[in-house]
Design a protein around this motif. Structure first.
Motif, PDB file in Angstrom:
ATOM      1  N   LYS A  14       0.805  -1.229   0.000  1.00  0.00           N
ATOM      2  CA  LYS A  14       0.000   0.000   0.000  1.00  0.00           C
ATOM      3  C   LYS A  14       0.832   1.271   0.000  1.00  0.00           C
ATOM      4  CE  LYS A  14      -3.611  -2.640   0.330  1.00  0.00           C
ATOM      5  NZ  LYS A  14      -4.419  -2.942  -0.877  1.00  0.00           N
ATOM      6  N   ALA A  15       2.127   1.190   0.270  1.00  0.00           N
ATOM      7  CA  ALA A  15       2.982   2.378   0.308  1.00  0.00           C
ATOM      8  C   ALA A  15       4.428   1.938   0.161  1.00  0.00           C
ATOM      9  CB  ALA A  15       2.786   3.146   1.609  1.00  0.00           C
ATOM     10  N   GLY A  16       5.316   2.909  -0.149  1.00  0.00           N
ATOM     11  CA  GLY A  16       6.709   2.564  -0.336  1.00  0.00           C
ATOM     12  C   GLY A  16       7.658   3.689   0.033  1.00  0.00           C
ATOM     13  N   VAL A  17       8.917   3.310   0.276  1.00  0.00           N
ATOM     14  CA  VAL A  17      10.006   4.267   0.467  1.00  0.00           C
ATOM     15  C   VAL A  17      11.184   3.772  -0.357  1.00  0.00           C
ATOM     16  CG1 VAL A  17      11.558   5.437   2.063  1.00  0.00           C
ATOM     17  CG2 VAL A  17       9.252   4.796   2.822  1.00  0.00           C
ATOM     18  N   ARG A  50       1.526   4.990  -3.441  1.00  0.00           N
ATOM     19  CA  ARG A  50       2.043   6.127  -2.673  1.00  0.00           C
ATOM     20  C   ARG A  50       3.481   5.848  -2.215  1.00  0.00           C
ATOM     21  NH1 ARG A  50      -2.294   8.336   1.596  1.00  0.00           N
ATOM     22  NH2 ARG A  50      -0.939  10.175   1.351  1.00  0.00           N
ATOM     23  N   THR A  51       4.377   6.768  -2.535  1.00  0.00           N
ATOM     24  CA  THR A  51       5.801   6.515  -2.313  1.00  0.00           C
ATOM     25  C   THR A  51       6.535   7.784  -1.895  1.00  0.00           C
ATOM     26  OG1 THR A  51       5.828   4.696  -3.923  1.00  0.00           O
ATOM     27  CG2 THR A  51       7.943   5.725  -3.425  1.00  0.00           C
ATOM     28  N   PRO A  81      13.067   8.592  -9.986  1.00  0.00           N
ATOM     29  CA  PRO A  81      11.905   7.904  -9.403  1.00  0.00           C
ATOM     30  C   PRO A  81      10.849   8.859  -8.858  1.00  0.00           C
ATOM     31  CG  PRO A  81      13.928   6.811  -8.744  1.00  0.00           C
ATOM     32  CD  PRO A  81      14.339   8.078  -9.429  1.00  0.00           C
ATOM     33  N   TYR A  82      11.278  10.012  -8.351  1.00  0.00           N
ATOM     34  CA  TYR A  82      10.310  11.005  -7.864  1.00  0.00           C
ATOM     35  C   TYR A  82       9.676  11.775  -9.010  1.00  0.00           C
ATOM     36  CZ  TYR A  82       8.440  15.241  -5.696  1.00  0.00           C
ATOM     37  OH  TYR A  82       7.627  16.289  -5.320  1.00  0.00           O
ATOM     38  N   LEU A  83      10.497  12.240  -9.926  1.00  0.00           N
ATOM     39  CA  LEU A  83       9.995  13.105 -10.986  1.00  0.00           C
ATOM     40  C   LEU A  83       9.112  12.365 -11.985  1.00  0.00           C
ATOM     41  CD1 LEU A  83      13.279  15.103 -11.694  1.00  0.00           C
ATOM     42  CD2 LEU A  83      11.269  15.894 -10.428  1.00  0.00           C
ATOM     43  N   ALA A 131       4.862   8.698  -6.664  1.00  0.00           N
ATOM     44  CA  ALA A 131       5.906   9.252  -5.797  1.00  0.00           C
ATOM     45  C   ALA A 131       5.497  10.664  -5.409  1.00  0.00           C
ATOM     46  CB  ALA A 131       7.246   9.241  -6.507  1.00  0.00           C
ATOM     47  N   GLU A 132       4.844  10.786  -4.279  1.00  0.00           N
ATOM     48  CA  GLU A 132       4.207  12.050  -3.909  1.00  0.00           C
ATOM     49  C   GLU A 132       5.111  12.982  -3.121  1.00  0.00           C
ATOM     50  OE1 GLU A 132       0.794  11.048  -1.609  1.00  0.00           O
ATOM     51  OE2 GLU A 132       1.904   9.822  -0.174  1.00  0.00           O
ATOM     52  N   SER A 133       6.176  12.426  -2.509  1.00  0.00           N
ATOM     53  CA  SER A 133       7.046  13.265  -1.690  1.00  0.00           C
ATOM     54  C   SER A 133       8.508  12.884  -1.895  1.00  0.00           C
ATOM     55  CB  SER A 133       6.686  13.145  -0.205  1.00  0.00           C
ATOM     56  OG  SER A 133       5.386  13.661   0.034  1.00  0.00           O
ATOM     57  N   LEU A 134       9.384  13.883  -1.695  1.00  0.00           N
ATOM     58  CA  LEU A 134      10.823  13.724  -1.889  1.00  0.00           C
ATOM     59  C   LEU A 134      11.555  14.324  -0.705  1.00  0.00           C
ATOM     60  CD1 LEU A 134      13.339  13.179  -3.832  1.00  0.00           C
ATOM     61  CD2 LEU A 134      13.046  15.568  -4.544  1.00  0.00           C
TER      62      LEU A 134
END
Length: 310
Positions: A165-168, A201-202, A229-231, A236-239
């Motif tokens: 459900k989520a990742g880092v 969501r990451t 990976p963010y862009l 990927a909602e936050s950096l």
């Protein structure tokens, strides 16, 4: 920087739990760490970087477990503890064995929980996150929706898993193609990836001085490669950008490990707080700690990092 975090709990760690894995050639060994008290505990499935093992990344995994998460760490076939021969036929497909190992863990959570005294029935399997560093970031990314251009079939394969459900993603490689060196293009074709379908969501974490991929001849680009990976990922909602950080981000791979080139306990402490707060937010456990850590960092007169969100 100060945030409102709960006092750490006592934890228990159990290793090595062996999962029968005949198709990979040897059992999959797993370590599990969990708080000794509490119910409805969310789960983090953590993928180590190239060469590490289930014994690595204690600064992260100990912190997460002491703050209410059940942390599961496999040892992949590329680990130095496995020591595959240079000509082992499994080597070209290690990237895929890693993903299969993560899914095997999800399939055998009953067995894993039963191996830890007092843990059965205390986890919340509706709240599972995948996290990983470096090569492990790509491994976790596959479960989140990242797709590898399979070197054998020349097709992208969907290896995402709806149980996650989520990742880092910590210090995770960017695009392939023209971004790769000739060496990487020839020897590491699994670095040809697409982020278009990474919709889970990451949180992405990068060091703005991370030149390790250049050292190992992976990319013709600089540290900006790690921002892909963010862009490029819709999910990927936050950096979190760490100022002055290199590939091990201040020392996340272990306590006093010799490979850390940028040892910085304050940086590691920030990562601990940010990741714990983000996962509690993304897994819809509570949202105050994520708001608090962002506010605290933005108000710091001498910040060591920056959080931005889409």
């Amino acid at each position: 920087m100060k945030t409102n975090v709960s006092a750490p709990s006592t934890i228990i760690s159990v290793k090595s739990i062996a999962l029968e894995s005949p198709e990979r050639g040897e059992d999959l060994l797993v370590k599990i760490s969990a708080p000794t008290t509490g119910d409805n505990l969310p789960i983090i499935l953590f993928a180590h970087g190239n060469g590490s093992s289930l014994d690595g990344y204690a600064p992260l995994t100990d912190y997460w477990a002491s703050h209410g998460f059940v942390v599961i760490q496999p040892t992949f076939l590329d680990s130095r503890t496995v020591n595959l021969a240079h000509d082992d036929p499994r080597k070209p497909r290690i990237w895929r064995f890693r993903v299969d190992d993560m899914k095997r863990i999800l399939d055998q959570l009953d067995l894993i929980e039963a191996a830890v005294p007092g843990l059965s029935g205390r986890t919340d399997r509706s709240r599972i996150a995948a996290a990983g560093h470096s090569f492990g970031g790509q491994t976790a990314g596959n479960l989140l929706g990242l797709r590898v251009l399979n070197p054998e079939t020349k097709k992208e394969e969907d290896l995402s898993d709806s149980r996650i459900k989520a990742g880092v993603l910590f210090a995770t490689a960017g695009l392939g193609g023209d971004s790769l060196t000739p060496f990487a293009a020839e020897h590491l074709p699994h670095l040809n990836v697409s982020f278009t379908h990474l919709t889970t969501r990451t949180l992405v974490i990068v060091g703005d001085q991370d030149d390790l991929p250049q050292k190992y001849q992976l990319t013709v680009r600089g540290p900006d490669w790690m921002y892909d990976p963010y862009l490029l990922s819709p999910g990927a909602e936050s950096l979190l950008t760490l100022f002055g950080a290199e590939h091990l981000l201040g020392g996340i791979s272990g306590y006093e490990v010799k490979e850390t080139t940028d040892e910085n306990p304050a940086r590691v402490a920030l990562i601990q707080r940010v990741t714990s707060a983000y996962l509690r937010h993304a897994l819809d456990i509570e949202h105050d700690s994520w708001l608090a850590v962002q506010k605290s960092l933005s108000e710091d007169v001498n910040p060591i990092g920056r959080i931005e969100s889409k």
